[in-house]
Design an enzyme around this catalytic site. Structure first.
Site, mmCIF file in Angstrom:
data_model
loop_
_atom_site.group_PDB
_atom_site.id
_atom_site.type_symbol
_atom_site.label_atom_id
_atom_site.label_comp_id
_atom_site.label_asym_id
_atom_site.label_seq_id
_atom_site.Cartn_x
_atom_site.Cartn_y
_atom_site.Cartn_z
ATOM 1 N N ASN A 118 -2.613 12.669 -3.799
ATOM 2 C CA ASN A 118 -3.692 13.096 -4.699
ATOM 3 C C ASN A 118 -4.162 14.508 -4.388
ATOM 4 O O ASN A 118 -4.379 15.327 -5.290
ATOM 5 C CB ASN A 118 -4.878 12.135 -4.590
ATOM 6 C CG ASN A 118 -4.726 10.918 -5.488
ATOM 7 O OD1 ASN A 118 -3.961 10.941 -6.441
ATOM 8 N ND2 ASN A 118 -5.445 9.863 -5.177
ATOM 9 N N GLU B 71 -4.721 2.270 -4.505
ATOM 10 C CA GLU B 71 -3.268 2.322 -4.346
ATOM 11 C C GLU B 71 -2.709 1.054 -3.710
ATOM 12 O O GLU B 71 -1.540 1.003 -3.327
ATOM 13 C CB GLU B 71 -2.878 3.532 -3.482
ATOM 14 C CG GLU B 71 -3.207 3.425 -2.009
ATOM 15 C CD GLU B 71 -4.619 3.865 -1.670
ATOM 16 O OE1 GLU B 71 -4.857 4.179 -0.491
ATOM 17 O OE2 GLU B 71 -5.472 3.888 -2.570
ATOM 18 N N ASP C 24 -1.807 8.765 -10.180
ATOM 19 C CA ASP C 24 -1.780 7.626 -11.103
ATOM 20 C C ASP C 24 -0.351 7.294 -11.533
ATOM 21 O O ASP C 24 0.023 6.114 -11.641
ATOM 22 C CB ASP C 24 -2.625 7.922 -12.345
ATOM 23 C CG ASP C 24 -4.118 7.857 -12.064
ATOM 24 O OD1 ASP C 24 -4.498 7.371 -10.979
ATOM 25 O OD2 ASP C 24 -4.898 8.303 -12.921
ATOM 26 N N ASP D 102 0.853 -1.186 0.000
ATOM 27 C CA ASP D 102 0.000 0.000 0.000
ATOM 28 C C ASP D 102 0.893 1.240 0.000
ATOM 29 O O ASP D 102 1.894 1.297 0.736
ATOM 30 C CB ASP D 102 -0.914 0.007 1.223
ATOM 31 C CG ASP D 102 -1.970 1.103 1.139
ATOM 32 O OD1 ASP D 102 -3.026 0.830 0.549
ATOM 33 O OD2 ASP D 102 -1.722 2.202 1.661
ATOM 34 N N ILE D 103 0.560 2.219 -0.824
ATOM 35 C CA ILE D 103 1.339 3.460 -0.885
ATOM 36 C C ILE D 103 0.952 4.336 0.303
ATOM 37 O O ILE D 103 -0.229 4.681 0.481
ATOM 38 C CB ILE D 103 1.070 4.204 -2.207
ATOM 39 C CG1 ILE D 103 1.429 3.306 -3.397
ATOM 40 C CG2 ILE D 103 1.879 5.508 -2.265
ATOM 41 C CD1 ILE D 103 1.032 3.878 -4.737
#
Length: 345
Positions: free
Chosen positions: A228, A263, A237, A220-221
């Site tokens: 964002n 993500e 993205d 997971d980022i």
């Protein structure tokens, strides 16, 4: 979603049932501040119907993590769990079509070879008949036979042409099926396996793997919403695509790299020891931490972007859901304990 069909969901059209669903859906939309548009209504319709287990798990996770049901989240839920064509049904149709193509191609090749042999035979026999010496009456009969033989030879040649064309069309159909399968199983943003392909692949790996011979890494980022909000969804993205590139670079050839949703990404690792799975995950994490990403238009640095990763080992008695839950819990622990780390289950 009360029933499943090959490609589209089939809903219960009973007025009483749907009136009951409506009474449950509206308070949920209000409680979670969700717009009552068709996409959101479809999501929560399936949610209250409780016949779409993967959707309910995804929604419950969002609720527990207190995440907003914004536009991107709703579209992702809808595409992944409701409107996406059934890959299982597609695979079955694809296998059947390939079987038909194989059988037809084999028949075409056999017929082509026989037509070619017959054509050669006709040509040779025609030459013999033309040079054959006989009485006038017999010559007349032979000339008729020669003409019939030449006619059959022309028919054979025409058949060869048609069979060649049919074989070419079969090959084109085979290629088109391969392309359709690629599209059906690939995430459009990253080129990785999409969620449906991930679910199918994970189930297959769990079914055919002996315990303790496969691992699952969930990534997971960290603070992705902040990325964002600060830089926009296009930059977000691009960050997801960059992480996907790192994953493909460090994963082994027999691994399956997928975009699980949003993500969150994953690597299914058959025939891989836990130590090796942790090492690969750590390589991805450290490569991401060391990356210095910047915007293309003005070279503005994006700052340090990190990953949290959970790794689970397949255990005796696991099904795909329990395997995934354990990896997801390890990922949650990585995020709760400070992020930017790999936590084994």
């Amino acid at each position: 979603m009360s029933k499943s069909s090959p490609f589209l969901p089939i809903y219960d059209f009973s007025p009483n049932v749907n009136a009951n669903y409506l009474k449950q859906i509206l308070p949920l939309l209000v409680r979670h501040n969700i717009a009552a548009n068709p996409i959101n209504y479809a999501i929560w319709y399936d949610y209250v119907a409780e016949n779409n287990a993967s959707l309910n798990r995804a929604v419950n996770t969002l609720i527990s993590e207190q995440k907003k049901f914004d536009y991107e989240t709703s579209v992702e839920l809808y595409k992944t769990h409701i409107c996406n064509a059934s890959l299982e049904s597609f695979e079955q149709i694809n296998r059947q079509l390939h079987k038909v193509i194989e059988q037809a191609t084999s028949a075409i090749n056999d017929t082509y070879n026989k037509a070619e042999e017959t054509n050669d035979s006709f040509q040779k026999k025609s030459v013999i008949l033309e040079n054959f010496s006989a009485s006038d009456g017999l010559k007349t009969v032979l000339q008729e036979i020669i003409q019939e033989t030449k006619s059959l030879a022309l028919t054979s040649q025409a058949m060869q042409t048609k069979l060649t064309e049919a074989n070419r069309e079969m090959e084109q159909l085979r290629e088109e099926l391969a392309q359709v399968k690629q599209i059906a199983t690939t995430d459009g943003l990253t080129g990785l396996l999409n969620r449906r392909a991930f679910d199918m692949t994970l189930a297959e790996i769990v079914e055919r793997s002996a315990p303790e011979t496969a691992c699952l890494s969930m990534l997971d980022i960290d603070h992705f919403k902040r990325i964002n909000d600060t830089y926009g969804h296009t930059i977000g993205d691009n960050v997801i695509k960059y992480v996907a590139t790192l994953m493909k670079k460090h994963a082994e050839d027999h691994h399956h790299v997928a975009r699980y949703g949003g993500e969150e990404l994953a690597i299914i690792m058959p025939n891989t020891s836990p130590d090796r799975a942790i090492q690969i995950s750590e390589n991805i994490r450290s490569a991401m931490e060391a990356s210095k990403l910047q915007r293309k238009n003005d070279n503005q640095p994006l700052g340090k972007i990190t990953l949290s990763i959970g790794v689970a080992r397949l255990q005796q008695g696991d099904d795909s859901e329990s395997f995934l839950v354990r990896a997801d819990k390890a990922l949650y622990q990585a995020k709760q304990s400070g992020r930017n780390k790999v936590v084994p289950s």
